[in-house]
Structures are given as C-alpha cells and as structure tokens.
Enzyme design. Structure first.
Site, PDB file in Angstrom:
ATOM      1  CD  GLU A 273      -2.822  -1.279   2.403  1.00 33.28           C
ATOM      2  OE1 GLU A 273      -2.749  -0.387   3.265  1.00 33.28           O
ATOM      3  OE2 GLU A 273      -3.607  -2.227   2.489  1.00 33.28           O
ATOM      4  CG  HIS A 292      -6.145   0.235   4.614  1.00 33.81           C
ATOM      5  ND1 HIS A 292      -5.035  -0.495   4.926  1.00 33.81           N
ATOM      6  CD2 HIS A 292      -7.002   0.065   5.675  1.00 33.81           C
ATOM      7  CE1 HIS A 292      -5.190  -1.078   6.105  1.00 33.81           C
ATOM      8  NE2 HIS A 292      -6.383  -0.743   6.576  1.00 33.81           N
TER       9      HIS A 292
HETATM   10  P1  NAP Z   1     -11.207  -9.494  16.160  1.00 34.10           P
HETATM   11  O1  NAP Z   1     -12.467  -9.167  16.882  1.00 34.10           O
HETATM   12  O2  NAP Z   1     -10.009  -9.867  16.941  1.00 34.10           O
HETATM   13  O3  NAP Z   1     -11.554 -10.658  15.115  1.00 34.10           O
HETATM   14  C1  NAP Z   1     -10.605 -11.390  14.433  1.00 34.10           C
HETATM   15  C2  NAP Z   1     -11.062 -12.835  14.361  1.00 34.10           C
HETATM   16  O4  NAP Z   1     -10.143 -13.560  13.550  1.00 34.10           O
HETATM   17  C3  NAP Z   1     -11.109 -13.515  15.717  1.00 34.10           C
HETATM   18  O5  NAP Z   1     -12.402 -13.978  15.937  1.00 34.10           O
HETATM   19  C4  NAP Z   1     -10.134 -14.684  15.575  1.00 34.10           C
HETATM   20  O6  NAP Z   1     -10.620 -15.947  15.950  1.00 34.10           O
HETATM   21  C5  NAP Z   1     -10.001 -14.853  14.091  1.00 34.10           C
HETATM   22  N1  NAP Z   1      -8.711 -15.442  13.738  1.00 34.10           N
HETATM   23  C6  NAP Z   1      -7.473 -15.057  14.127  1.00 34.10           C
HETATM   24  N2  NAP Z   1      -6.543 -15.828  13.592  1.00 34.10           N
HETATM   25  C7  NAP Z   1      -7.209 -16.746  12.856  1.00 34.10           C
HETATM   26  C8  NAP Z   1      -6.797 -17.847  12.072  1.00 34.10           C
HETATM   27  N3  NAP Z   1      -5.517 -18.159  11.948  1.00 34.10           N
HETATM   28  N4  NAP Z   1      -7.745 -18.577  11.447  1.00 34.10           N
HETATM   29  C9  NAP Z   1      -9.051 -18.279  11.596  1.00 34.10           C
HETATM   30  N5  NAP Z   1      -9.505 -17.247  12.339  1.00 34.10           N
HETATM   31  C10 NAP Z   1      -8.579 -16.507  12.957  1.00 34.10           C
HETATM   32  O7  NAP Z   1     -10.759  -8.290  15.235  1.00 34.10           O
HETATM   33  P2  NAP Z   1     -11.680  -7.218  14.464  1.00 34.10           P
HETATM   34  O8  NAP Z   1     -11.870  -6.027  15.308  1.00 34.10           O
HETATM   35  O9  NAP Z   1     -12.857  -7.915  13.907  1.00 34.10           O
HETATM   36  O10 NAP Z   1     -10.663  -6.819  13.291  1.00 34.10           O
HETATM   37  C11 NAP Z   1     -10.228  -7.776  12.372  1.00 34.10           C
HETATM   38  C12 NAP Z   1      -9.152  -7.236  11.467  1.00 34.10           C
HETATM   39  O11 NAP Z   1      -9.709  -6.330  10.539  1.00 34.10           O
HETATM   40  C13 NAP Z   1      -8.057  -6.404  12.163  1.00 34.10           C
HETATM   41  O12 NAP Z   1      -7.063  -7.206  12.755  1.00 34.10           O
HETATM   42  C14 NAP Z   1      -7.509  -5.574  11.037  1.00 34.10           C
HETATM   43  O13 NAP Z   1      -6.422  -6.218  10.427  1.00 34.10           O
HETATM   44  C15 NAP Z   1      -8.673  -5.501  10.048  1.00 34.10           C
HETATM   45  N6  NAP Z   1      -9.192  -4.124   9.919  1.00 34.10           N
HETATM   46  C16 NAP Z   1      -9.166  -3.506   8.725  1.00 34.10           C
HETATM   47  C17 NAP Z   1      -9.682  -2.234   8.592  1.00 34.10           C
HETATM   48  C18 NAP Z   1      -9.690  -1.512   7.279  1.00 34.10           C
HETATM   49  O14 NAP Z   1      -9.591  -0.301   7.277  1.00 34.10           O
HETATM   50  N7  NAP Z   1      -9.837  -2.196   6.168  1.00 34.10           N
HETATM   51  C19 NAP Z   1     -10.178  -1.555   9.711  1.00 34.10           C
HETATM   52  C20 NAP Z   1     -10.197  -2.230  10.925  1.00 34.10           C
HETATM   53  C21 NAP Z   1      -9.712  -3.511  11.028  1.00 34.10           C
HETATM   54  P3  NAP Z   1     -10.824 -16.528  17.395  1.00 34.10           P
HETATM   55  O15 NAP Z   1     -11.807 -15.617  18.048  1.00 34.10           O
HETATM   56  O16 NAP Z   1     -11.380 -17.862  17.111  1.00 34.10           O
HETATM   57  O17 NAP Z   1      -9.503 -16.540  18.071  1.00 34.10           O
HETATM   58  C1  GLV Z   2      -7.302  -0.458  10.184  1.00 33.76           C
HETATM   59  O1  GLV Z   2      -6.932  -1.081   9.231  1.00 33.76           O
HETATM   60  C2  GLV Z   2      -7.290  -0.951  11.518  1.00 33.76           C
HETATM   61  O2  GLV Z   2      -6.705  -2.011  11.775  1.00 33.76           O
HETATM   62  O3  GLV Z   2      -7.855  -0.270  12.394  1.00 33.76           O
END
Ligand code: NAP
Ligand code: GLV
Length: 339
Positions: A273, A292
């Site tokens: 990116e 992003h």
């Molecule tokens: P979260 O609540 O921690 O959810 C992540 C999930 O992924 C958890 O339930 C976890 O499973 C699962 N996981 C982790 N490792 C895994 C694996 N190897 N295989 C299968 N499942 C796995 O996090 P969130 O708040 O939803 O955020 C998720 C991700 O979105 C962030 O880490 C970030 O990278 C991304 N994000 C992107 C943006 C953007 O701007 N595009 C913004 C915010 C976040 P378990 O519960 O079973 O351990």
């Molecule tokens: C954005 O990508 C975040 O992880 O909050």
C-alpha cells in the site's frame, strides 16, 4: 519525572484530540500527509516517552530495543497492530494499545459496500453511463444488460468471526443469506443468534458464494488464501478482503481472476500500500478497489483518535490502559512514566 512526558504523534489527527493530549504530554506532531520515514521515527522514538502510531509506522524490535530505556508506550490508532512487534515490546516493558470496537460498524459497512459494488457491478455501471456507452448503444433498458448477482438465498462465508466478521454476518442475515464461518474457535453465541454454521477452512472455501476475510494479519494468517485455497472456491464466488492485504497471496489472486477460478473481488487492503495504478489488479472489471478506507468515517475516526489518546492518558495516570494489547507487560513494568 520532572515536566510532562514527551509524546511523538506520527500524524496529525483532530485538534480536540491533540488538545486533550497536551493536558498531559509535551506533544510533537509529524505534520506531513505521508508517514515519517523509518529513520525519523527512530530518531523521535529515542527521545520520546510515548508514541502515537498508525498502521503505516513500522515499530520493529530494533527500534523498541533502542528506544525502550525511555519509551514506555506505543498507542496505535487502529485495531490491527501487525506493524508493531508486540512480543518484543513486552520483552522491553513497552505497553502497546489499540482501538478495538469503535470501528466495527464502519468496516462492516465498507465490506458491504464492496460486496454490493461487485455483485451489482456498480463501478462498471457508473463508467458505462458516465463515459457514454449507454447512450452509444441506444438501449434504454435491455433484458440482458449488466446482469449481476442476487444475494438472497446465497451463502456468505466469514473467515475470522470476530467483531467485524460478526457485524458483516448480521447484515448478511438481513439480506436473507445463509451464514457459514471459520475461526480458530467456534462461536456458539453467533451460531445461536444468526444460525451461523461452523466450517473447516476447506469447506468454507468450497461452499461460500461470497467469502469475506476478517482475520488479523499474523504469521499464521499470512497468505492463508493462496493458490490452493482459491482453486477450491466456486467459479461464481466473490472474494472480499477488508482485513489485511498479506492474508491473500496477490499473485495467486491475479491468476485466479485471470483464469476464472473465481468471479470477482472487492479489496480495501493490499500487500503493498499504496497499490501501484499499473498493478494487474486494476485491469479487471470484476474487481472493485478501495484505498484502505474501512474505518474512514468522520464518526469512527474521531472515536479511534480519542480512544488512542485515552489509552495514553490512562497510562500517564499510572493506570493500565483500557485497550492494552500485551497484557503480560504489566509483569515487566508498572504503568506510568515514573521510574
Ligand atoms: P477481532 O475481533 O479480533 O476478530 C478477528 C477474528 O479472527 C477472531 O475472531 C479470531 O478468531 C479470528 N482469527 C485469528 N486468527 C485466525 C486464524 N488463523 N484462522 C481463523 N480465524 C482466525 O478483530 P476485528 O476487530 O474484527 O478486526 C479484524 C481485522 O480487521 C483487524 O485485525 C484488522 O487487520 C482488520 N481491519 C481492517 C480495517 C480496514 O480499514 N480495512 C479496519 C479495521 C480492522 P478466534 O476468536 O477464534 O480466536
Ligand atoms: C485499520 O486497518 C485498523 O486495523 O484499524
């Protein structure tokens, strides 16, 4: 400590947030649109007690080791923290915080914007109208024009049933979709609430009409979706990634799109990116790209910025910050800037 601790912010955020931080810190802000180069980040880290970082800042072990005699906390304005070597931070007694929860709705909504844009061919349709193709064809309405995909009754596969994955699934339910998911652990609450069904990764890939990725980037999830996995998907399936670029092997994805192993993709995140405008991904009509912007709403960015600030303020008051990532660090050093 005599005087206020020094805080280096790697980008300018809302004035209200900076003013709040100035109550407790001597604040230095990197005022350019681009992130500070690594050398600048290191130089600033060496003379700071705290850092306010974004996902574009590489906080590696070498920086943490050099800065840690003075540096006590890295407050990230993002939920993802794959840019920070957390294990190393713990070793050197540096607290790491993030901003979970406040961005869940924004990211889930953006995920749905991509799902709808790809399945309803919205970007293609806009270009079709804007660039005169509709007019040139002299066809007001044609029964075979720009046919897309209906979502009701289709299967939405969630990879990573965490906060964002669950919200995406809830919206999918409202569209009348069947929800299946794969996560490290089963989520009985989501299964009860949404009727979601657990699948192995392989079955998730084989059954999903829309596969939406929501796992964090880690050594286990890097290239979790590669050639083998993409070949398991339906030729009519659509891949959505709003998590982290490196979870998908880009080269394999380009091959999959070129050779029709899948029908399209919606991507907010990339291995590199910003994405080069000449990247092969930009050549596909059935791919919708975003820079992003998952959490990019005014409401959410304000909440994220303030949450990162509140983590710093709690720490400055000797409290364990509410969104501490490396919980074990408290065993190494108590919170606060006093020695
Ligand atoms: P979260 O609540 O921690 O959810 C992540 C999930 O992924 C958890 O339930 C976890 O499973 C699962 N996981 C982790 N490792 C895994 C694996 N190897 N295989 C299968 N499942 C796995 O996090 P969130 O708040 O939803 O955020 C998720 C991700 O979105 C962030 O880490 C970030 O990278 C991304 N994000 C992107 C943006 C953007 O701007 N595009 C913004 C915010 C976040 P378990 O519960 O079973 O351990
Ligand atoms: C954005 O990508 C975040 O992880 O909050």
């Amino acid at each position: 400590m005599s005087g206020k601790p020094r805080l280096f912010m790697t980008r300018k955020v809302f004035d209200e947030v900076i003013d709040r931080l100035r109550e407790k810190f001597e604040v230095e802000v990197w005022d350019r649109y681009q992130p500070p180069p690594y050398e600048v980040l290191l130089e600033e880290a060496l003379k700071s007690d705290a850092l306010y970082t974004l996902l574009t800042d590489k906080i590696d072990c070498s920086l943490l080791e050099k800065a840690s005699p003075r540096l006590r906390i890295v407050a990230q304005m993002a939920v993802g923290y794959d840019n920070i070597d957390v294990e190393c931070a713990t070793k050197y007694g540096v607290y790491v915080t993030n901003t979970p929860g406040v961005l869940t709705d924004a990211v889930a909504e953006l995920t749905w914007a991509l799902i709808l844009a790809v399945t309803k061919r919205i970007v293609e349709a806009d270009v079709f109208v804007r660039w005169g193709e509709w007019k040139r064809l002299e066809t007001g309405w044609h029964p075979m024009m720009m046919l897309g995909v209906e979502l009701k009754g289709k299967t939405l596969g969630i990879l990573g049933m965490g906060r964002i994955g669950k919200r995406v699934a809830e919206i999918g339910k409202a569209f009348g979709m069947k929800i299946i998911y794969h996560s490290r652990k089963r989520k009985e609450d989501v299964e009860k609430e949404l009727g979601a069904e657990y699948r192995s990764l392989e079955d998730l890939l084989k059954e999903s009409d829309i596969l939406s990725i929501h796992v964090p980037l880690s050594p286990e999830t890097k290239h979790l979706i590669g050639e083998k996995e993409l070949r398991m998907m339906k030729p009519t399936a659509i891949l959505i990634n709003t998590a982290r670029g490196p979870v998908v092997d880009t080269e394999a994805l380009v091959k999959a799109l070129r050779e029709g192993w899948i029908a399209g993709a919606g991507l907010d995140v990339f291995e590199e990116e910003p994405l080069d405008p000449n990247h092969p991904l930009t050549a596909f009509k059935n791919v919708v790209l975003a820079p992003h912007i998952g959490s990019a709403t005014k409401e959410t960015r304000m909440k994220m910025a303030m949450m990162a600030a509140e983590n710093l303020i709690a720490f400055s008051e000797g409290k364990v910050p509410p969104n501490l990532v490396n919980k074990d660090v408290v065993k190494i050093r108590p919170p606060g800037f006093e020695d």
